[in-house]
Design a protein around this motif. Sequence first.
Motif, mmCIF file in Angstrom:
data_model
loop_
_atom_site.group_PDB
_atom_site.id
_atom_site.type_symbol
_atom_site.label_atom_id
_atom_site.label_comp_id
_atom_site.label_asym_id
_atom_site.label_seq_id
_atom_site.Cartn_x
_atom_site.Cartn_y
_atom_site.Cartn_z
ATOM 1 N N MET A 50 67.769 -50.473 -11.238
ATOM 2 C CA MET A 50 66.506 -50.314 -11.948
ATOM 3 C C MET A 50 65.383 -51.043 -11.198
ATOM 4 N N VAL A 51 64.310 -50.331 -10.886
ATOM 5 C CA VAL A 51 63.174 -50.919 -10.191
ATOM 6 C C VAL A 51 62.453 -51.897 -11.114
ATOM 7 N N GLU A 52 62.187 -53.082 -10.600
ATOM 8 C CA GLU A 52 61.440 -54.082 -11.357
ATOM 9 C C GLU A 52 59.971 -54.034 -10.921
ATOM 10 N N ILE A 53 59.100 -53.628 -11.830
ATOM 11 C CA ILE A 53 57.667 -53.608 -11.543
ATOM 12 C C ILE A 53 57.083 -54.953 -11.970
ATOM 13 N N PRO A 54 56.349 -55.639 -11.093
ATOM 14 C CA PRO A 54 55.815 -56.970 -11.427
ATOM 15 C C PRO A 54 54.571 -56.891 -12.314
ATOM 16 N N PHE A 55 54.754 -56.370 -13.542
ATOM 17 C CA PHE A 55 53.614 -56.186 -14.443
ATOM 18 C C PHE A 55 52.861 -57.488 -14.680
ATOM 19 N N VAL A 56 51.543 -57.368 -14.808
ATOM 20 C CA VAL A 56 50.683 -58.494 -15.193
ATOM 21 C C VAL A 56 49.925 -58.058 -16.439
ATOM 22 N N ARG A 57 50.129 -58.785 -17.540
ATOM 23 C CA ARG A 57 49.587 -58.337 -18.832
ATOM 24 C C ARG A 57 48.726 -59.382 -19.527
ATOM 25 N N ASP A 58 48.733 -60.610 -19.034
ATOM 26 C CA ASP A 58 47.964 -61.667 -19.693
ATOM 27 C C ASP A 58 46.486 -61.493 -19.392
ATOM 28 N N ILE A 59 45.690 -61.418 -20.438
ATOM 29 C CA ILE A 59 44.247 -61.266 -20.279
ATOM 30 C C ILE A 59 43.555 -61.978 -21.439
ATOM 31 N N LYS A 60 42.596 -62.819 -21.115
ATOM 32 C CA LYS A 60 41.862 -63.582 -22.128
ATOM 33 C C LYS A 60 40.430 -63.054 -22.188
ATOM 34 N N PHE A 61 39.982 -62.710 -23.378
ATOM 35 C CA PHE A 61 38.646 -62.150 -23.547
ATOM 36 C C PHE A 61 38.277 -62.135 -25.025
ATOM 37 N N GLU A 62 37.027 -61.845 -25.295
ATOM 38 C CA GLU A 62 36.544 -61.579 -26.652
ATOM 39 C C GLU A 62 35.796 -60.252 -26.621
ATOM 40 N N TYR A 63 36.039 -59.407 -27.596
ATOM 41 C CA TYR A 63 35.334 -58.134 -27.658
ATOM 42 C C TYR A 63 33.833 -58.381 -27.788
ATOM 43 N N GLY A 64 33.073 -57.613 -27.028
ATOM 44 C CA GLY A 64 31.624 -57.699 -27.100
ATOM 45 C C GLY A 64 31.012 -58.832 -26.310
ATOM 46 N N VAL A 65 31.849 -59.634 -25.647
ATOM 47 C CA VAL A 65 31.363 -60.781 -24.884
ATOM 48 C C VAL A 65 31.555 -60.501 -23.390
ATOM 49 N N THR A 66 30.495 -60.662 -22.619
ATOM 50 C CA THR A 66 30.566 -60.456 -21.178
ATOM 51 C C THR A 66 31.102 -61.705 -20.500
ATOM 52 N N GLN A 67 32.141 -61.530 -19.697
ATOM 53 C CA GLN A 67 32.773 -62.642 -18.984
ATOM 54 C C GLN A 67 32.521 -62.533 -17.484
ATOM 55 N N GLN A 68 32.300 -63.671 -16.858
ATOM 56 C CA GLN A 68 32.274 -63.726 -15.392
ATOM 57 C C GLN A 68 33.723 -63.836 -14.938
ATOM 58 N N VAL A 69 34.245 -62.810 -14.280
ATOM 59 C CA VAL A 69 35.664 -62.800 -13.905
ATOM 60 C C VAL A 69 35.887 -63.055 -12.418
ATOM 61 N N ALA A 70 34.823 -62.978 -11.622
ATOM 62 C CA ALA A 70 34.882 -63.273 -10.183
ATOM 63 C C ALA A 70 33.440 -63.421 -9.710
ATOM 64 N N PRO A 71 33.225 -64.003 -8.548
ATOM 65 C CA PRO A 71 31.843 -64.111 -8.045
ATOM 66 C C PRO A 71 31.171 -62.739 -7.973
ATOM 67 N N GLY A 72 30.035 -62.622 -8.626
ATOM 68 C CA GLY A 72 29.291 -61.367 -8.630
ATOM 69 C C GLY A 72 29.863 -60.291 -9.513
ATOM 70 N N LEU A 73 30.870 -60.614 -10.337
ATOM 71 C CA LEU A 73 31.561 -59.609 -11.143
ATOM 72 C C LEU A 73 31.690 -60.066 -12.590
ATOM 73 N N ARG A 74 31.191 -59.227 -13.496
ATOM 74 C CA ARG A 74 31.305 -59.471 -14.931
ATOM 75 C C ARG A 74 32.062 -58.316 -15.585
ATOM 76 N N ARG A 75 32.689 -58.596 -16.724
ATOM 77 C CA ARG A 75 33.435 -57.562 -17.449
ATOM 78 C C ARG A 75 33.217 -57.735 -18.945
ATOM 79 N N VAL A 76 33.054 -56.610 -19.639
ATOM 80 C CA VAL A 76 33.019 -56.597 -21.105
ATOM 81 C C VAL A 76 33.978 -55.506 -21.563
ATOM 82 N N ILE A 77 34.817 -55.811 -22.545
ATOM 83 C CA ILE A 77 35.891 -54.902 -22.961
ATOM 84 C C ILE A 77 35.562 -54.264 -24.297
#
Length: 301
Positions: free
Chosen positions: A1-28
Amino acid sequence: MVEIPFVRDIKFEYGVTQQVAPGLRRVIAPNQGPFTYTGSGTYIIGEGKVAVIDPGPDFPPHIDAILAGLEKGETVSHILITHTHMDHSPGAAPLKQATGAKTYAYGPHGGDRGKGDSEEGGDWAFMPDVRVPHGGVVEGDGWSFEGVFTPGHTSNHMSWAWREAKALFTGDHVMGWSTSVIAPPDGDMHAYMDSLRLLLDRDDEVYWPTHGPAILDPKPFVRAFIAHREEREAQIMACLNSDVRYIPAMVKIMYANVAETLHPAAARSVLAHLEHMIETGRVVSSTTPPGQKSLYTAVTR
């Protein structure tokens, strides 16, 4: 069975814009579900005149949150779309109306309207202001994107390479939390496999999918996805060699440990694999085109 190295941990708040990297923001967006994970992540790139990638669903509070995430005096100059599912592109229209920014994408939604759309549904209303080909470049204020055409999940799926950051925005092509749904007729497994292999030839250092967290070590992840799909096709061949020749029966065996509510999506994935196996001369179908009720036979050599 192939093991896929899934990454699922994500911290955020709905409606709130986060700085996730230099020059990069995300809102979910709060459109969480079995095919969208925690929801659609909209990215804001740059400072001053910014680009927005995948404005998500046409949900006014989410569009308001994108606009609220801009700093004082900032404007949206470009709206980039990875593909035209309802959790990715419909927000482009109200965002364009609010900002005057043009939309950029590979093209409109493909396939036949109402036939075989995946669980996310097709955005048939979207038409890009600018069609970007594979290798085409979109330039803005201090940033540039190269279009990396990655069909498979949809026929118009475009990943966007942020050249200054060596970051690839992969839409639904490669996600850290789950494999991508490939649902014919617009979804195409052969194209999807080719698009995965295309990424192995690139030097992107991080992937930012529209759903879920970043993938910080992309190459092993992509190799695992390819191996996983090859393993699925080996399972299908084992079914055929055991005289299990109909898709519903294959799904019961191959997805025995998956909730039955997801079996319809699994059946579409099996069909996509069988289409690929027919195209590559390994399987024949009792019908043209092949479908869920077709009888499949392995080709003996």
